[in-house]
Enzyme design. Structure first.
Site, short mmCIF file in Angstrom:
data_model
loop_
_atom_site.label_atom_id
_atom_site.label_comp_id
_atom_site.label_asym_id
_atom_site.label_seq_id
_atom_site.Cartn_x
_atom_site.Cartn_y
_atom_site.Cartn_z
N SER A 194 0.81 -1.23 0.00
CA SER A 194 0.00 0.00 0.00
C SER A 194 0.84 1.28 0.00
O SER A 194 0.29 2.37 -0.14
CB SER A 194 -0.94 0.01 1.22
OG SER A 194 -0.20 0.05 2.42
N LYS A 240 -6.26 3.56 9.04
CA LYS A 240 -5.37 4.53 8.40
C LYS A 240 -5.97 5.94 8.44
O LYS A 240 -5.25 6.93 8.70
CB LYS A 240 -5.10 4.10 6.96
CG LYS A 240 -4.25 2.84 6.85
CD LYS A 240 -4.05 2.44 5.40
CE LYS A 240 -3.19 1.19 5.28
NZ LYS A 240 -3.01 0.76 3.88
#
Length: 802
Positions: free
Chosen positions: A707, A750
């Site tokens: 990611s 996140k």
């Protein structure tokens, strides 16, 4: 001069070798043995044609064709007294040991082995040290003969008359049963005192073992006699009761058990099995071992619930209220329980659901199972599966084994005493397997609604209906759960809590609970919101609230201690017969003057220096510096990426304890930029004449995952073009060689990390747009979410004027 004469002159003898299995021959010992191997027969025939002398040595291993390494070097120089050929071609040999010897050299002949042997000469002197050793050896041998009745008096007399130590040792060793290795060790020792000492120690050990064996045999014999005596007495008692008209006495307990079992509504198959075992029990003697096994089995049948069920709570609003009282949020899990209640109201009967709560530690999975049972009005049972590695823990043992019991499933059903409890299987991802079986495979039947209606425990040996049980399992991760088992469960994710949610949980649940547990009124201590946020961010690092509760409890205890030391809080003097209301009134009156407010400063005073630091932030932006986002088991984290350009030849340098997947993302980013260099305004020579150093700070922490692809790509472009990205922008997404941005996981964690660190914008993959609706309210209201499908879309947003 002949070789044979030379060997005799040197004190050594050249003799045929006869290997023996499990037999060590000593001097003064006459022993018969059979010879069937071709080499052994040839060696004996060669000796008979000469002087009848052979060397008898014991084999190390029981094999048919022994080599030099398979025969002990020490043995006996022996004389063949008699040889008889048998019809099947084998020989029956009678030999006498003459003296001890040790092999110096092996000489291979065509038909058999010959060995060069050095005789071991016996010392015939009896020294001062030898006298007590000889006495000890004789005494040990006398006690040995008491255990071994086969040793005759003539052997004992010969041992008593032995003139010197070596002869005494040889006579005793020839008549005791000890392992060949120990006999060889005794035969090869040169010094007589060493031989005597080793023999005495060996005989003492043998005597102790024989004494213990005789004690065990004596106990077994006494027990058998006791059982026979009890049998005869019971038979006599039966006849006496018959004569007295007391023939109906239930000595085995079969009649009482039959009444208990008949009171249960057993299925027909179970009743047939129980009736058969009851009839067997009535015919057995009450004191027989089998009677005890059958009685225990039938007691399990009588104690289990077969048709008894608790009434479900059909009030959906009440169930909703109970679930909300016990847990904050967990919307999806609560909705699933309420859906089940609604279906039960419409259908009346139905199979119990199999639900798996998956989430980090401390998020309330286990306590939610207990809350579900309370909301449904059912009994609650819990089994911890962590560390279980035996299939019998689930299915039980066969009842024929000593101490056999049913498995944990049936044991818990007996504890619940209803056929429809809420059954919590805790830590289902922590099971393991070994040679005793795989418990996860045993659970396949338990957690399959199509099969668990006829679950068969090895102990019961009859089907038991588990279809009405509501099974709830918990796990921290589904990756370690076998796929067939995972397929049988409805997985409900319980994500980690946000800071806002933790503050709400602390205020509504944790603080009132800890005040009660620590004996303080509910309004005596209050926590400021900033204090709770300080505890959450600086003293705990977790997705759940377990450590948060621990730290709050610590502050409350320290505050209570301060109140006692200052005299504001008074100790409660309770009497055992005090009324509960009186206790509460007394507590309130004694503590009405005490109150405390916990602020961020008092948090640091009670808990000490903060244990965790905030994520690494940069105050000023510069080229090559980009904020990424990472997911950890403890929640989200800001992950800055730094890029520096160095004079070189186009190498890519990666530092920061990166995993293989993250390194691949960096190479993909560089390859993509190289392929599209002209579009980004990057000269190809800049890529060839400079080394690109990519570093992710905090190198002690391992980092991995795809990611960070968009973050690394943007950081390299920023360094090559000299453009600065706003330091309040964070991003996450996987990049491909064609520039596409792929979806990522851990979006909630996140985004919370970005919110916590003051980010105002997050770049997310377009494929994650569907997940944006599930983000917390405080994230969506404070942060702009920008969805990009390609790296080009991202760069147009980041560098609008380029």
């Amino acid at each position: 001069m002949k070789l044979k004469d030379l060997s005799l002159k040197n004190g050594k003898k050249e003799l045929p070798l006869v290997p023996l299995r499990e037999l060590v021959v000593f001097p003064h010992m006459v022993v018969p043995f059979f010879a069937g191997r071709a080499e052994t027969i040839s060696a004996i025939e060669a000796a008979m044609g000469n002087d009848r002398m052979v060397f008898l040595a014991c084999q190390r291993r029981d094999i048919d064709t022994p080599t030099e390494d398979d025969v002990f070097e020490a043995g006996s120089i022996s004389k063949i007294l008699q040889m008889l050929k048998l019809p099947d071609g084998t020989l029956r040999v009678l030999a006498e040991g003459m003296e001890r010897g040790k092999v110096v050299r092996f000489l291979k002949k065509k038909e058999y082995h010959r060995v060069q042997v050095e005789p071991i000469i016996d010392a015939r002197e009896v020294g001062k040290e030898s006298v007590p050793l000889m006495a000890a050896a004789r005494d040990a041998f006398r006690r040995y003969t008491k255990h071994q009745k086969k040793i005759g008096p003539e052997i004992l007399a010969a041992v008593e008359k032995a003139e010197y130590p070596d002869k005494l040792v040889d006579l005793i060793c020839a008549n005791v049963q000890i392992v060949p290795e120990k006999k060889v060790e005794i035969i090869e020792k040169d010094h007589p005192n060493e031989r005597l000492e080793l023999l005495a120690v060996t005989l003492e050990a043998e005597n102790e073992m024989l004494e213990l064996q005789n004690k065990i045999n004596s106990r077994v014999k006494q027990r058998l006699e006791k059982n026979q005596r009890e049998y005869f007495l019971n038979e006599q008692l039966k006849q006496i009761n018959k004569e007295l008209g007391k023939e109906d006495d239930d000595g085995s307990g079969a009649k009482e058990l039959r009444k208990r079992i008949e009171a249960r509504e057993l299925p027909s198959e179970v009743w047939e099995k129980a009736d058969k075992e009851l009839s067997r029990l009535a015919r057995l003697q009450p004191m027989s071992p089998e009677s005890g096994v059958l009685r225990t089995y039938l007691e399990w049948i009588a104690d289990l619930p077969w048709s008894e069920a608790s009434d479900d709570n059909h009030d959906i609003d009440l169930a909703q209220k109970i679930l909300d009282e016990d847990h904050y949020d967990l919307k999806r899990a609560k909705e699933r329980v309420l859906d089940f209640l609604a279906v039960r109201q419409l259908q009346g009967k139905g199979k119990g659901p199999i639900i798996c709560f998956v989430g980090p530690p401390g998020t309330g999975k286990t306590s939610l199972g207990r809350s579900v049972a309370r909301a449904l009005g059912r009994k609650f049972v819990r089994i911890s599966l962590g560390g279980i590695r035996d299939e019998a823990e689930i299915r039980g043992h066969r009842k024929t084994y000593v101490g056999a019991l049913p498995g944990k499933i049936i044991q818990s059903m007996k504890k619940a005493q209803t056929v429809n409890p809420v059954f919590l299987l805790d830590e289902i991802d922590k099971m393991s397997s070994d040679f005793r079986g795989d418990p996860a495979s045993a659970l396949l039947e338990v957690l399959d609604p199509e099969q668990n209606g006829t679950f068969v425990d090895h102990y019961l040996e009859v089907p038991y209906d588990l279809s009405r049980v509501m099974f709830i399992t918990t796990a921290n991760s589904v990756h370690t759960i076998p796929l067939p088992l995972r397929d049988r469960m409805e997985v409900i994710e319980i994500p980690g809590y946000t800071d806002y949610e933790k503050v709400r949980i602390a205020k509504d649940f944790i603080i009132p609970k800890q005040l009660k547990e620590n004996g303080l009124p509910s309004d005596s201590i209050s926590f400021r919101k900033e204090a709770l946020t300080t505890i959450i961010r600086n003293y705990t690092m977790e997705s759940g609230v377990r450590n948060l509760e621990r730290e709050i409890a610590s502050i409350i205890r320290k505050t209570a201690r301060e109140g006692l030391s200052k005299g504001v809080l008074l100790p409660r003097l309770q009497k055992p017969d005090d009324d509960t209301e009186q206790k509460e009134a007394q507590q309130k009156s004694e503590t009405k003057a005490f109150s405390a407010i916990i602020t961020p400063k008092s948090v640091e005073r009670y808990l000490g220096v903060p244990r965790f630091e905030n994520d690494l932030l940069y105050r000023n932006g510069r080229p090559g510096l980009i904020n990424g986002l990472a997911w950890t088991e403890l929640g989200g984290k800001l992950l800055p990426v730094e890029v520096a350009l160095l004079p070189g030849d186009g190498k890519l340098i990666l530092t920061g304890n990166l995993g293989d997947v993250m390194k691949e993302s960096a190479r993909i980013a560089l390859s993509f930029i190289s392929s599209c260099a002209h579009e980004f305004g990057v000269e190809p020579s800049a890529l060839k004449e400079q080394d690109i150093h990519v570093h992710v700070p905090q190198g002690a922490i391992p980092k991995d995952g795809p990611s960070a692809g968009i973050t690394i790509t943007t950081a390299i472009l920023s360094a090559l073009t000299g453009r600065i990205v706003d330091r309040h922008i964070a991003m996450t997404g996987e990049i491909t060689l064609t520039g596409r941005i792929l979806a990522i996981g851990g979006l909630k964690e996140k985004s919370l990390a970005a919110r916590r660190n003051g980010m105002t914008t997050i770049l997310l993959p377009e494929d994650n747009r569907k997940d944006g609706g599930e983000l917390p309210r405080e994230v969506k209201s404070k942060i702009e979410l920008v969805y990009v499908a390609t790296i080009g879309d991202a760069l147009r947003f980041l560098f609008p004027n380029a």
